[in-house]
Structures are given as structure tokens and as C-alpha cells.
Design a protein around this motif. Structure first.
Motif, mmCIF file in Angstrom:
data_model
loop_
_atom_site.group_PDB
_atom_site.id
_atom_site.type_symbol
_atom_site.label_atom_id
_atom_site.label_comp_id
_atom_site.label_asym_id
_atom_site.label_seq_id
_atom_site.Cartn_x
_atom_site.Cartn_y
_atom_site.Cartn_z
ATOM 1 N N TYR A 123 0.831 -1.209 0.000
ATOM 2 C CA TYR A 123 0.000 0.000 0.000
ATOM 3 C C TYR A 123 0.863 1.255 0.000
ATOM 4 C CZ TYR A 123 0.597 -0.114 5.168
ATOM 5 O OH TYR A 123 1.104 -0.154 6.449
ATOM 6 N N ASP A 158 -1.379 5.104 3.486
ATOM 7 C CA ASP A 158 -2.813 4.885 3.309
ATOM 8 C C ASP A 158 -3.039 3.395 3.062
ATOM 9 O OD1 ASP A 158 -5.471 4.746 2.630
ATOM 10 O OD2 ASP A 158 -5.416 6.422 1.224
ATOM 11 N N THR A 178 -5.568 1.757 2.477
ATOM 12 C CA THR A 178 -6.648 1.402 1.553
ATOM 13 C C THR A 178 -6.263 1.608 0.091
ATOM 14 O OG1 THR A 178 -7.651 3.620 1.571
ATOM 15 C CG2 THR A 178 -8.351 2.071 3.285
ATOM 16 N N ARG A 179 -5.067 2.159 -0.172
ATOM 17 C CA ARG A 179 -4.649 2.467 -1.550
ATOM 18 C C ARG A 179 -3.425 1.650 -1.944
ATOM 19 N NH1 ARG A 179 -2.922 8.136 -1.439
ATOM 20 N NH2 ARG A 179 -2.416 7.756 -3.636
ATOM 21 N N ARG A 195 -13.698 -1.485 4.301
ATOM 22 C CA ARG A 195 -13.208 -1.440 2.921
ATOM 23 C C ARG A 195 -12.642 -2.803 2.509
ATOM 24 N NH1 ARG A 195 -10.936 2.701 -0.236
ATOM 25 N NH2 ARG A 195 -10.414 1.848 -2.281
#
Length: 668
Positions: free
Chosen positions: A349, A363, A365-366, A406
């Protein structure tokens, strides 16, 4: 009158009448269900409580101190009197999703004692006696005003004689709880030591062995041990300090404390006829609350491919590394070897650079541009493989529910959280918050850089495994992972719960040929030694640590494909700490046996525990070279219940025993 109420009435009658006869009340005694273990609670003329533990009439723990220190000048360990005592017990069983058995028995007798001081406060003391150990905890009285503050735990474990022990001296708070449990006489334990749990000691009476541990750690600070500061033989408690108040271990608001007092974690003494009996015990799990989860069907123990340990090697990928092509190769490897999962580790990530450090701009989530995570999830799902993701705990902390939600939407099955490296009150609270959040989003957990287990896997069964162990990763930069170390772990660290040692190294060499390497690391000992770990080492998720190419057409890979990670029953057949171990585990009707040794050894296995039936046995054993595995087919029948295993230097063996298929009655 029911037995439990009648006993409590007699105890109370004796307590109220005792002062008329003597200024010192008689000791209260609590026996285990089988009567072999007895705990005695005594009070001296100064109101100082002590406890002692006997087993089979032999003193194991001499009269030892009890109590806590609250404020700097406020100790609850003297000037006390027994105001009431209540005896009870239980005999229940419960299901385990993962662990050493599919069901555990929780059978104990309990004594609750109210210790009152002259200020009107009551320190509650709860004692439990099981057939395989003893546990005690306190109920701390709420303060008259302000917060409840705990500075020290005054519990001691005094030894009546010098014991031969195994101890891990961490030396300081705030570590990853990784190291060697070295042999040491109890008389050599010093007050400046900071000893990790468990401390395992042989009493010298028969094979009786004990381990000091902790269970049900919640809203409190982690426990350590140290040699006695008063010079007596034994150990005393140490609590992990708060980061914001180093002189304080626990601080709780008054309104957060129940009317009956705040329960501390259990202080546990596991007891067995041999070190191996401790491995079979479910005592640590028994002392934790039952799970609040109504549905656990989504929690699936299994084995996992892993890209980090081998250095992301994938020789058939043009540019191996943290990228989609390499991770697809690991997923395909998992499918080919019939592994349930693949774990994508550090570096996937934005802000994770593969060095394990926390970067404030990260981050979780990315994905980085080189990793097409949605495509990888689809690729894995098509092949029946579930994906796990690595995250640094600091990057997760502030947005935990958002991140877990997520991941769930993306189709991720589990999360590996890393680098907590603490067990102070704040970090313990983080663990519990994480357990609840992950359960709400149906995500399984594997914790690294984590404090040693305290039985939390019973309450939160999606917490399948954790580190807190000096495992195979140390082969990348040290010579510390020796066969002798591998044979110490089952009798020490593994007593507390699952450990993500990460076995499966297939670049096997003798100790003389070993060299640390970050890429394609080698392992000391034979390949059969590594295969046996999948039976010997308890873990709800077992890593298959090496790179995909290491298993292609490799001897022993078929055992890794066959061995499960979920067990119905565990039996320790033989073993000595640091020398050898043989463990049998049952999955359904099949049995698996793992044997490991430090040096060349011949072991005679008594298999009388097997049902009276024929078994087809597949044996994987040492060959002439460390990487050689000899695969043999045997048969056992009712007249043959012994097997001879000849193990090499740093060697091992793995067995799969299959009974005949059940006969189906013919339909007329």
C-alpha cells in the motif's frame, strides 16, 4: 441443602467463629476435581494473606504473598481479614474453532474470598483449582474518589527448593516478545531480570512440571516476572508501565469499575506430570470469557502462501518483487499446493516501503501503482484462494472500522497487523478494540509484533494466530534458529497459544553449512524437521514460507498439501525440552504425527491410543542429505501398535495415518 451452598455455609460459620478460638484463622483449602492439587489460603496475625500450592502431597509453591499496590503509600496486602468466603465450581465444555482440540472441558472448583481492611474496602480474591493447574485473580475495590490506580502487582511465587527452569529474559518492556527460553536454575533468577511468560520449571519430584502464565488480559497491563528482590527463592510480578505515566501500570475511571470491583487478569500455574502434559492443556483458553459470536462459520483455519520470507522470489516472473505478476505467481502456487490462503505482506500500500517502519502519510486502503489489488482478489477467488493483507498498526489505528469495512467489500479474508511491540494498558485496549472491529467485518486476524497469548482466541476465534515468537524470520539475519531452539518452543511459548513461527523452509542445510540470507534463506536441520512443524506447532493459519519454486516437484511438498491446520484432538507422545518431541493430532478420523529432534535419535512410538483398527500409514522421514525426504507406505493393524523412528541430526518425521473407510450397510 445443595453441596455448594452447604460448603459455603460451613466456611462462613468457621470464619465467624474462628476469632474466639485464635487470632489467626485456619487456612482455607481448595482441591482440584481429581484431588491431586490443593491450594491453601492462610492469614497471619498481621492480616497478611498468603497462598500455597501442593500436588500429590508435595509442596510446589511455598506460602507466597498476595495483594496489589495502588497509590505509592497504599498497599492492599496487610491488615486484612477474611470477611466472607464462597465455594463453587463448574464442569462445562465448549467448542473451539481452532487450536489443539475441537472441544475443551472447563472443569474446576472455585473459592471466592472477601478480604476487608480497616478502611472499609474489600479486596476480592478468586482462586480456582483445575486438574491441570491453579489460577488466581483479584477484584480491586473502586476508589472513594478519582481514578483507580494500580502501581504494582504484589503476587509472588515462592519455591520450596531450587528448580530447573527455562526462562526468556527480555530485559526491558516494549519488545516484540521474541527470544530464546534458556535453561536456568531458579536460584540464578535476579531482581533486575524481566522474564517473559511462561516461566517453565521442573520440580524434581517425578516428572511434575509447572509453567507460570497469565490469562484474560483486559483493561489491564501485561504481566512479567523477576527474581525476588528480598532474596528469597522464587519470582515476583512486574506490570508493564503506561507510556504517559511510567510509575503507573493501570489507570481506570471510577465510573468504569463494576460494583463488585475490577477483575484483574488471572495469574496461572499450569501443572502436569511431564512437560508434554502442559502442551495438551486448554487451561489458558478456559480462563477467558466465551465468544460473543453467534456465527463462526466464516472463520476458516488453513495454510497460506507468503511472499515476504523468501524475499518475493519468483524466478519465472521477469521482474519479481512487489507487483501484480509476482503476487499472481504466489496465488497460483497456493492453488497448486492446495493452500487456502495467500498473504500479501509489507510494501503493497501507499506509504509502506517494505522496511516495516511507519510512515505518517501511509494509506492502507490504496495499493501502490504496481499492485492491481482488485484483479488479484478476482484471480485468487477463481482459484479458491483467499487473500490476507499486511498493515502497520499505527496506520490502522485511527481509521480501523473504515479500513476493515473497505477490506470486507474488496473480498479480503484476513489481516496481518504488525509492530505493536507493547503490552501496556493502552496497547491491550487496542487489541480488544481490534478484535471487536474485525469480528464485526468478518475478517480473520494474525498479529505480529504482538505480546504473547493470554487465551484471547477463545473469546475471539477469528484471532487465528500470532507471533511473539523467535521464528523462521531470524534465519534471514542470524544463526539463532537452531534445532534445539525449535525443540524448546513447544514446551515454553506454545503452552500459551498459537504461534506463527512460519515453517516450510525447503533450503535445508546442516548447521555447519548455514549462512543467513535475506533472499532465499536457508534453514538449519532437515526438511522432515520442517514438515513435522506443521503438526507440532499450533497455529490456526500456518504459513508455507518459502518461494513457489522451492516446492515444485520437491520431496515433502505432498505432505504440506495434505496436512490440515484445524485439529480435533492432541496427544503428546514423548518429549524433552530442547531435545525432542513427538505430537499426534487428529483431524476427523485421520491422525497426523510430527517428530523432531536436535541430534540423531531413535524413538519408539507407542500408538496404543489409536482405536483398534487398521491404519494405512504414509511416512516422510530423513534421508541421507538435509533436503532428502524418504516417503514410505506402512500398515498398522490391531497387533502392531509400535513404530520405530530413526531421526537424523536436526531431523524429523511426519506421518499421516488413515483408518479404513466406514462400511456402508447394504440396502436389501
Amino acid at each position: 441443602m445443595p453441596r455448594m451452598l452447604r460448603t459455603a455455609f460451613v466456611l462462613l460459620l468457621c470464619l465467624h467463629s474462628a476469632p474466639a478460638l485464635s487470632s489467626v484463622p485456619p487456612p482455607l483449602r481448595l482441591a482440584s476435581p481429581d484431588g491431586r492439587i490443593v491450594v491453601a489460603l492462610a492469614m497471619d496475625a498481621g492480616g497478611v494473606p498468603t497462598y500455597a500450592v501442593e500436588r500429590d502431597g508435595q509442596l510446589v509453591i511455598a506460602p507466597s504473598p498476595l495483594g496489589v499496590q495502588l497509590a505509592a503509600d497504599d498497599r492492599l496486602d496487610r491488615g486484612l481479614r477474611i470477611a466472607a468466603a464462597r465455594e463453587s465450581g463448574a464442569d462445562d465444555s465448549y467448542a473451539l474453532v481452532a487450536g489443539k482440540a475441537s472441544r475443551a472441558r472447563d472443569h474446576y472448583r472455585q473459592l471466592e474470598v472477601d478480604l476487608a481492611d480497616d478502611r472499609g474496602r474489600t479486596l476480592g480474591l478468586v482462586l480456582r483449582a483445575y486438574d491441570d493447574g491453579v489460577a488466581l485473580r483479584y477484584r480491586l475495590p473502586p476508589p472513594a474518589q478519582g481514578d483507580l490506580v494500580v502501581r504494582e502487582d504484589l503476587t509472588g511465587f515462592l519455591f520450596p527448593r531450587d528448580y530447573a527452569c527455562h526462562a526468556l529474559n527480555l530485559g526491558r518492556f516494549g519488545t516484540s516478545h521474541e527470544g530464546e527460553y534458556d535453561p536456568i536454575d531458579a536460584s540464578r533468577l535476579r531482581a533486575h531480570h524481566l522474564i517473559e511468560l511462561p516461566l517453565v520449571c521442573a520440580t524434581g519430584v517425578g516428572g511434575t512440571t509447572f509453567a507460570i502464565a497469565e490469562a484474560d488480559l483486559d483493561r489491564y497491563a501485561g504481566l512479567y516476572l523477576a527474581g525476588r528482590s528480598d532474596g528469597r527463592l522464587g519470582v515476583e510480578a512486574r506490570l508493564s508501565p503506561r507510556l504517559d505515566e511510567p510509575q503507573v501500570a493501570v489507570r481506570l475511571p471510577r465510573d468504569a469499575i463494576a460494583a463488585g470491583g475490577h477483575p484483574t487478569p488471572w495469574r496461572v500455574l499450569m501443572l502436569g506430570d511431564s512437560p508434554g502434559r502442559l502442551i495438551e492443556s486448554n487451561l489458558i483458553a478456559n480462563l477467558n470469557p466465551p465468544t460473543p459470536l453467534d456465527d463462526t462459520s466464516w472463520i476458516r483455519p488453513g495454510k497460506s502462501a507468503w511472499d515476504w520470507w523468501s524475499g518475493g522470489l519468483a524466478p519465472d516472473v521477469p521482474q519479481p518483487g512487489m507487483n501484480t505478476a509476482t503476487l499472481r505467481r504466489y496465488i497460483d502456487h497456493a492453488a497448486a499446493l492446495k493452500l487456502e490462503y495467500m498473504l500479501i505482506d509489507d510494501g503493497w500500500y501507499v506509504g509502506s516501503t517494505g522496511d516495516g517502519r511507519y510512515h505518517p502519510g501511509a494509506d492502507v486502503t490504496r495499493p501502490i501503482p504496481e499492485v492491481d489489488l482488485p484483479a488479484l482478489v478476482r484471480h485468487a477467488r477463481e482459484r479458491g484462494v483467499g487473500l490476507w493483507l499486511w498493515v502497520h498498526w499505527k496506520a490502522l489505528d485511527a481509521r480501523m472500522d473504515e479500513v476493515f469495512a473497505r477490506y470486507r467489500r474488496m473480498g479480503i479474508r484476513g489481516v496481518k497487523v504488525d509492530f505493536m511491540d507493547r503490552d501496556d494498558q493502552e496497547m491491550v485496549a487496542f487489541f480488544h478494540r481490534m478484535m471487536r472491529s474485525a469480528a464485526g467485518h468478518r475478517l480473520m486476524l494474525n498479529l505480529h509484533g504482538a505480546y504473547r497469548p493470554t487465551g484471547l482466541t477463545r473469546t475471539w476465534p477469528h484471532f487465528l494466530t500470532q507471533e511473539g515468537v523467535l521464528g523462521a524470520e531470524y534465519n534471514k539475519w542470524s544463526r539463532r534458529v537452531t534445532p534445539a531452539h525449535n525443540l524448546t518452543l513447544p514446551f515454553t511459548r506454545m503452552l500459551l497459544g498459537p504461534m506463527d513461527y512460519t515453517p516450510g523452509g525447503f533450503r535445508n542445510v546442516d548447521a555447519a553449512d548455514f549462512r543467513p540470507s535475506h533472499f532465499g534463506p536457508r534453514v538449519m536441520g532437515t526438511r522432515a524437521h520442517q514438515l513435522a512443524m506443521y503438526v507440532v506447532y499450533e497455529s490456526g493459519v500456518q504459513m508455507v514460507a518459502d518461494s513457489p519454486d522451492a516446492y515444485v516437484d520437491a520431496a515433502g511438498a505432498d505432505f504440506i498439501a495434505a496436512v490440515p491446520a484445524r485439529w480435533d484432538e492432541t496427544r503428546v507422545l514423548a518429549g524433552e525440552i530442547g531435545r525432542y518431541v513427538v505430537i499426534a493430532r487428529r483431524s476427523g478420523r485421520d491422525w497426523y504425527i510430527g517428530a523432531m529432534t536436535d541430534r540423531p535419535r531413535t524413538l519408539e512410538l507407542d500408538l496404543d491410543f489409536l482405536p483398534a483398527a487398521d491404519y494405512a500409514v504414509t511416512l516422510w522421514r530423513d534421508g541421507e542429505a538435509p533436503t532428502e525426504v524418504r516417503r514410505e507406505q506402512l500398515r498398522l493393524d490391531g497387533s502392531r501398535r509400535r513404530l520405530t523412528l530413526r531421526l537424523a541430526e536436526g531431523g524429523g518425521a511426519a506421518l499421516h495415518l488413515v483408518p479404513p473407510s466406514p462400511r456402508i450397510a447394504a440396502v436389501p
